[in-house]
Every structure is written in structure tokens, then in C-alpha cells.
Write an enzyme that holds these catalytic residues in place. Sequence first.
Site, PDB file in Angstrom:
ATOM      1  N   GLU A 123     -65.337 -11.520 -62.420  1.00 45.37           N
ATOM      2  CA  GLU A 123     -65.757 -11.279 -63.805  1.00 45.37           C
ATOM      3  C   GLU A 123     -64.716 -10.488 -64.606  1.00 45.37           C
ATOM      4  O   GLU A 123     -65.044  -9.636 -65.428  1.00 45.37           O
ATOM      5  CB  GLU A 123     -67.119 -10.589 -63.831  1.00 45.37           C
ATOM      6  CG  GLU A 123     -68.196 -11.405 -63.114  1.00 45.37           C
ATOM      7  CD  GLU A 123     -69.576 -10.781 -63.168  1.00 45.37           C
ATOM      8  OE1 GLU A 123     -69.718  -9.684 -63.750  1.00 45.37           O
ATOM      9  OE2 GLU A 123     -70.525 -11.386 -62.629  1.00 45.37           O
ATOM     10  N   GLU A 268     -72.178 -17.618 -57.210  1.00 44.45           N
ATOM     11  CA  GLU A 268     -73.351 -16.859 -56.775  1.00 44.45           C
ATOM     12  C   GLU A 268     -74.517 -17.112 -57.714  1.00 44.45           C
ATOM     13  O   GLU A 268     -74.350 -17.276 -58.919  1.00 44.45           O
ATOM     14  CB  GLU A 268     -73.062 -15.362 -56.681  1.00 44.45           C
ATOM     15  CG  GLU A 268     -72.529 -14.711 -57.937  1.00 44.45           C
ATOM     16  CD  GLU A 268     -72.225 -13.222 -57.728  1.00 44.45           C
ATOM     17  OE1 GLU A 268     -73.094 -12.400 -58.063  1.00 44.45           O
ATOM     18  OE2 GLU A 268     -71.122 -12.910 -57.230  1.00 44.45           O
TER      19      GLU A 268
END
Length: 460
Positions: A123, A268
Site C-alpha cells: 500500500e 488479501e
Amino acid sequence: MAANVQTSSLLFLVFLLLQNFYSANSQSFLGVNYGQLSDNLPSLQATVNLLKSTTIQKVRLFGAEPAVIKAFANTGVEIVIGFDNGDIPTLASNPNVASQFVKSNVMSFYPASNIIAITVGNEVLTSGDQKLISQLLPAMQNVQNALNAASLGGKVKVSTVHAMAVLSQSYPPSSGVFNPGLGDTMKALLQFQSANDAPFMISPYPYFAYKNQPTPDTLAFCLFQPNAGQVDSGNGHKYTNMFDAQVDAVHSALNAMGFKDIEIVVAETGWPHGGDSNEVGPSLDNAKAYVGNLINHLKSKVGTPLMPGKSIDTYLFSLYDEDKKTGASSEKYFGLFKPDGSTTYDVGLLKNTQNPTTPATPTPTPKAAGSWCVPKPGVSDDQLTGNINYACGQGIDCGPIQPGGACFEPNTVKAHAAYVMNLYYQSAGRNSWNCDFSQTATLTNTNPSYGACNFPSGSN
């Protein structure tokens, strides 16, 4: 439109047939995140043995500890290893660091340990750290160059994991676009990934969408449960779950930048089974519903409206609970398994066990009085095709409507929809809302069975 509907239905049935060629004891699209932020983890060998006993075929590590990589040697499990965000500055500035990493953490174990990808950071593009963002691509390029030098460039892919926040717009899915503030950075990153045939890794969490809009309708949409669905005003596609909508928004964003052929991998996704009393959404039932229905959806190979007929590689979050994670209490409770190897909730991940959310094939019995769920008169083939995709995506046995099946003839969308809609209704609990299908279905007391095609009912 009619031709497209028939083609869509035919393609779906073909892919449904092809899925039977895959082993029931493996699900090549399914992976799991193996986080280790806990003081109550089982031994490494116990974890390896646990994964070998499941249908999970991939594991994502958040680091690259040699002992962990070695432990998965000769297991057949595909491994994703990774760099922390803190490693990026050194990787970007010193190619020798990447070369040494590849030598020590990849070449020392490959191919016995089947490393398929290296993630550089997590991220990063939504971190707000402009310096780190500027260093991401150089770091990835140095890792790629090191792999190329080791003749592993085409075998081990280099990527980075993104949050859904890289999109400035995600609804409707057809309008998905990347944050314009990422501009040239995102374009250069995608050019690199396209040139190296590397996947775009994203972390969609319908749980957070529900958390932001906690209504019963949103929950059903997020959990793959029966709901009215949402029609994309941009292309007319109907979405029956949030996961597909989020993934297709990413696909649209890639397409808008000219990179529609880059593979999407879900790095995920999951749902917490516990949390603080003031948190909305975490529960054992919700976690079981989301993960179980997601697995069934992937297993069906229905795909998404924009990417039909395929299962996206998806890494569930996570293998175990992690009591050392910070933030909301729910962050600690995503584990699929307990430290003793037992399941937190059963979604059929263990080999040689049937997914409890997947009904067994009904045994044909003589026709008897009961209630059956069938399409309403006048419902379009487009709507019925959506019903077929939804019902089969929930894990019911749609084999009878495949070529050669007892209910394949007559080979029409309406006939096939009638069978699977009824089977879903009977399997889901025979409640009136199980025979809704966005108000395209109705209950009847007339048995629609014919010939060898048996429509089960509650009295059968």
C-alpha cells in the site's frame, strides 16, 4: 443483446463443464496470507503440515525469512515473498542489495521452494509518503534486474500490493479510475508490470464497505447472499456481490489507462470473526458466510461481469489470528485456523471434506407434493442468466444442466434457470426470500420435474 445473452450462457456452461477436470483436492486459485504478528503461533512445521492438509495451493509471506521459505520446499505450495516498506529506500538506491537478496532468499531455495512472486512494499501509493512513492519503481526495477541476471526473470514476478484507495472512483464498476494524483507514477508502474508480465495486486475488503454503510442490504451484497443486486449504469451489467464490483472497478481502471491485459491478483481479502462490541460487522457467522461464499464463487469459475469464465487468484486473510496487530480489535481476528490446527469456522478447506455450504446432489425420488421455485413468466434470458450464474456461484451442484446431464435438455436458458433456481431455494432453507431472485421467481405447488430431470422439493 439476445445473441450476447445466449453466448454468455453458453460460455458459462462450457466453463462449468471444464471445472470438473480439476482435482477436488486442490484449488489452484486459492491462497492464504501467513502473517506472524502473534505470540501464540504453532510451529513452522505444524503450519506446513496444516497447509498440506488443505486445498490451499498458495501462501503469501510478508517477509522472506529463509527458514520459512525452506520449510515449504517440495510441498507443491506456491510462495509469494515480500519486502517491507522500510526496505524500499535501500533497494532503490543500491542494486547490490537486490542482487544479494535474490541470491540468498530465492536462488538458495528455488525451485524446490516454488517462489512465484516477490512483492515490494504494501500500500505504498496510498501511504502519503511522496519520497517512498518515488522510490517504489526503482526498487522494483532493481529486484527485476537481479532476477533477470539469475535467469529467473520470467519465472518469479515482481509486484507491489495496493489498497482499493488507489482508485478515486470505483462505483459503478465500469467507471473505475485510478487517483489522478498518482498520474505518471501509476502509468510508469503499469508499463513496468506489463513489460514483465507481472500481476496487479489489490486488496479488496467488502467488510470495510459494509462498515461504512451498515445496512441489511449492504451486508447481503457483501456476503454473497440473496439480494436485489446493483445494475451498472455504464454498461448494464448486474452485480450480485461487492467482491465482483470491487475487482471489476480495478479492471476498468487498468483498461482506462490502456493496460486491460494485466492480470489482477487479490493479494488479501477476508472478514473478521471477532472484534470490540462497538464495531459493526465482525462475527463468526459473517466471516463464515463471506469466506465460504467467496470460495464457492471462485470455485464456480463464473468470474466477474467484466471478466467472465475465470477464477481470480485470491489470497485469503489470514491463516491465523494475530494478537499483536495494532488498530481496531477486529484487526486481530481474521484467522481461518486456530493455533491447534482446528478451523475457526468450517468452510471446507480441509482435503477430503465437503464444503458445508455446498449442498450434495439431491437423490432422485418419486414426485411428491411440495413447493418449487421457478422463473416468473416473461422474465428475460438476461435476467435468468444472471440467476444461473448467481445460484451456481453459491456452490450448488449445477452438473445436471451440463451437456449429458439429466436436465441439459431442453437446452434453453429458461429450463436451466428453473432447475438451478429451485435447487438453490431447496438448499438455502426453503424460505420465501430464498425464492426471490430480484423478484424474477415465484413458488409453485406444481412439480416441474420431467423425464429423468428431478426437481427436488422439501417433501422429496
